[in-house]
Design a protein around this motif. Structure first.
Motif, short mmCIF file in Angstrom:
data_model
loop_
_atom_site.label_atom_id
_atom_site.label_comp_id
_atom_site.label_asym_id
_atom_site.label_seq_id
_atom_site.Cartn_x
_atom_site.Cartn_y
_atom_site.Cartn_z
N THR A 135 39.44 -109.19 6.17
CA THR A 135 40.09 -109.62 4.92
C THR A 135 41.08 -108.58 4.43
O THR A 135 42.24 -108.88 4.12
CB THR A 135 39.03 -109.87 3.84
OG1 THR A 135 38.18 -110.95 4.25
CG2 THR A 135 39.68 -110.22 2.51
N TRP A 186 28.07 -119.27 -3.16
CA TRP A 186 28.51 -118.62 -1.92
C TRP A 186 28.77 -117.11 -2.10
O TRP A 186 29.03 -116.41 -1.15
CB TRP A 186 29.77 -119.31 -1.38
CG TRP A 186 29.50 -120.72 -0.98
CD1 TRP A 186 28.82 -121.16 0.11
CD2 TRP A 186 29.87 -121.89 -1.70
NE1 TRP A 186 28.74 -122.51 0.14
CE2 TRP A 186 29.38 -123.01 -0.97
CE3 TRP A 186 30.56 -122.11 -2.90
CZ2 TRP A 186 29.57 -124.30 -1.39
CZ3 TRP A 186 30.74 -123.41 -3.33
CH2 TRP A 186 30.25 -124.49 -2.58
N HIS A 189 31.07 -114.59 0.14
CA HIS A 189 32.01 -115.42 0.90
C HIS A 189 33.18 -115.84 0.01
O HIS A 189 34.35 -115.73 0.39
CB HIS A 189 31.32 -116.68 1.44
CG HIS A 189 30.13 -116.42 2.31
ND1 HIS A 189 28.92 -116.02 1.81
CD2 HIS A 189 29.97 -116.50 3.67
CE1 HIS A 189 28.05 -115.88 2.80
NE2 HIS A 189 28.66 -116.17 3.94
N ALA A 190 32.86 -116.33 -1.19
CA ALA A 190 33.90 -116.77 -2.11
C ALA A 190 34.74 -115.60 -2.60
O ALA A 190 35.95 -115.73 -2.80
CB ALA A 190 33.27 -117.51 -3.30
N ALA A 193 37.21 -114.90 0.04
CA ALA A 193 38.20 -115.99 0.12
C ALA A 193 39.26 -115.82 -0.96
O ALA A 193 40.46 -116.04 -0.72
CB ALA A 193 37.50 -117.34 -0.01
N VAL A 196 41.79 -113.14 0.04
CA VAL A 196 42.79 -113.64 0.99
C VAL A 196 43.83 -114.51 0.28
O VAL A 196 45.05 -114.35 0.48
CB VAL A 196 42.12 -114.43 2.12
CG1 VAL A 196 43.17 -115.12 2.99
CG2 VAL A 196 41.25 -113.51 2.97
N ALA A 197 43.37 -115.43 -0.56
CA ALA A 197 44.27 -116.36 -1.23
C ALA A 197 45.28 -115.62 -2.09
O ALA A 197 46.49 -115.93 -2.08
CB ALA A 197 43.47 -117.34 -2.07
#
Length: 515
Positions: A135, A186, A189-190, A193, A196-197
């Motif tokens: 990441t 999550w 994990h979230a 994410a 990255v976004a």
């Protein structure tokens, strides 16, 4: 793009105001985010996060200081409105960055293969390490492939536009990560994410703001490859800067890795908590002063040596005063803050904490570094090599015998030798072209003045005891009292004997009168 004295001041103030606005918003959000991370995901995962971040900082050494060299190369063409040269210089940067990104990718893959050995004491599933590394690596690579053109904004004294994009989106990212930690099933994990976004979103937003401000800026990797020999100064400065960046990495990034080698990820995380406070303080000072640095480069490009020397003296004085004020507050109230924030179990002992405060003060007072960068003076490559060897060698040796206290002592010794003694001499000899003895005398005068102020303030108010602080309201009130009294006494003492602080005060008064 050429900058007058008045517009230099206006741009510097605008950069500072925007940086400060986001600084306070992000600082509060970051501390809340770290607290949520510890409470929900645990101190072990936070320690892993810190270690991975430092590994990636090592990979980013391959950047070699190209951005700094390019920024230096841009001052003159920006002053002269030379669009062709600007396009070519930034294209050279893009071509070099593309090759560096490929190298970082290759080294990153090799490092991941070694994770079972590097992180053999890890009590978490190994996928946590891989997911975190990938990441952060992805986010780093976007800067090389996509966002290299943003350097024109900072070199052209429009740093505030970068700040609006990067810090604004960082604030939203932190808020989102806090939200998923508390609300999403999550969890980590979230959290990854969202990282990255927002990396992708930031890259796109930076491309847009550069295009809006410089629609004529057409760069390409091919143009950079074809013209890099024309700008040999970039490569020569980059080679020199590599050694300075290596030294900076060892000074700032290896301590958590050495701490992990001798102790545990838990101590790495506790040290990381203090480093978050320190980085918040340094970010505050950076927010105040970073907008000034491109103006220094612009002033040097004009060639008025007397003005440069006067600005140096003003900058030196106000930077020392600011550094003393925040370092004193860190020393007097830092442990109480940690106790309220994450608990008394995460407080360091007084000796290690005092070393952190002294190191913080020295790092904030890097006035000579800013002027050396503006002058493009990086040719003393022996100095960062010697500093790195001294720092790393002493940290490992003393850390073996004295753990965290020894590691920090190694960092401090190297700072005294090179930051306090060598760099001022080098700047005065090759940049300012005046004797350095005046600098050393003023520095000692500042230290004596601040020591007197600290003694007087503590005599009046006493030390802040972490066990005696029961609420954030108590902490804020006590810290504010110490800050106001210490800063007031220090300012009055400096005003009585130092021309630099008087020059700076007169500048501020004139500015206020114009308003």
């Amino acid at each position: 793009m050429g900058t007058s004295k008045k517009s230099r001041m206006d741009n510097s103030l605008k950069n500072t105001k925007v940086s400060l606005y986001f600084y306070f918003l992000i600082l509060a959000t970051t501390f809340f985010s770290r607290k949520a991370f510890i409470d929900i995901l645990g101190i072990e995962l936070l320690g892993l996060n810190t270690a991975i971040t430092n590994l990636l900082a090592f990979l980013n050494l391959t950047e070699l200081g190209i951005g700094t060299a390019v920024s230096f190369a841009l001052y003159k063409p920006l002053f002269d409105h030379d669009k062709k040269s600007i396009q070519e210089i930034i294209s050279v940067q893009g071509w070099l960055y593309k090759n560096i990104a490929l190298l970082i990718t290759a080294i990153g893959i090799i490092l991941m293969l070694l994770f079972p050995f590097i992180l053999k004491k890890l009590d978490l599933p190994i996928w946590y390490a891989y997911a975190t590394f990938i990441t952060f690596l992805f986010s780093s690579l976007l800067g090389y492939f996509v966002n290299y053109k943003q350097i024109i904004l900072s070199a052209d004294q429009k740093q505030y536009k970068l700040t609006l994009i990067t810090k604004g989106l960082m604030l939203l990212k932190l808020a989102g990560q806090i939200g998923v930690l508390y609300l999403s099933p999550w969890g980590y994990h979230a959290w990854l994410a969202i990282e990255v976004a927002f990396s992708i979103l930031t890259a796109l937003a930076l491309e847009w703001v550069v295009y809006r401000n410089y629609p004529w800026l057409k760069t390409s990797f091919k143009l950079g490859k074809d013209t890099y020999k024309k700008y040999s100064t970039i490569l020569s400065k980059t080679k020199q800067l590599f050694f300075h960046r290596m030294s900076g990495f060892i000074l700032n990034q290896t301590s958590p890795l050495i701490i992990y080698a001798y102790t545990t990820l838990t101590l790495v995380a506790i040290y990381g908590n203090y480093m978050l406070i320190v980085s918040g303080i340094i970010s505050l000072l950076t927010s105040v002063f970073s907008g000034i640095i491109p103006g220094i480069g612009n002033l040097i490009a004009e060639g008025n040596k007397d003005s440069v020397r006067r600005v140096f003296r003003e900058y030196f004085a106000c930077r020392m005063l600011a550094a003393a004020a925040v370092s004193y507050c860190l020393w007097i109230s830092g442990n109480a803050f940690v106790s309220l924030w994450v608990g008394k179990d995460y407080i360091l002992n007084d000796f290690a904490f005092s070393l952190i405060v002294i190191i913080t003060f020295l790092n904030i007072t890097r006035v000579c570094d800013d002027f050396l960068m503006a002058y493009g003076l990086f040719k003393d490559i022996w100095a960062p090599i010697a500093e790195a060897i001294t720092n790393l060698g002493l940290s490992i040796l003393l850390g073996y015998f004295f753990s965290l206290r020894g590691i920090l002592s190694g960092v401090l010794i190297s700072l005294v030798l090179f930051l306090l003694i060598w760099k001022p001499y080098f700047l005065h000899r090759h940049g300012l072209c005046i004797p350095v003895i005046g600098y050393y005398i003023r520095y000692m005068g500042y230290i004596l003045s601040f020591a007197t102020s600290a003694w007087a303030t503590c005599t009046l108010l006493g030390r802040i005891n972490p066990d005696a602080v029961f609420s954030w309201q108590d902490w804020i009130l006590l810290s504010a009292q110490h800050l106001i009294i210490f800063t007031s006494i220090s300012y009055l003492i400096l005003f009585a004997w130092d021309k630099g602080i008087r020059y700076f005060s007169n500048r501020i008064v004139k500015r206020i009168k114009r308003i």
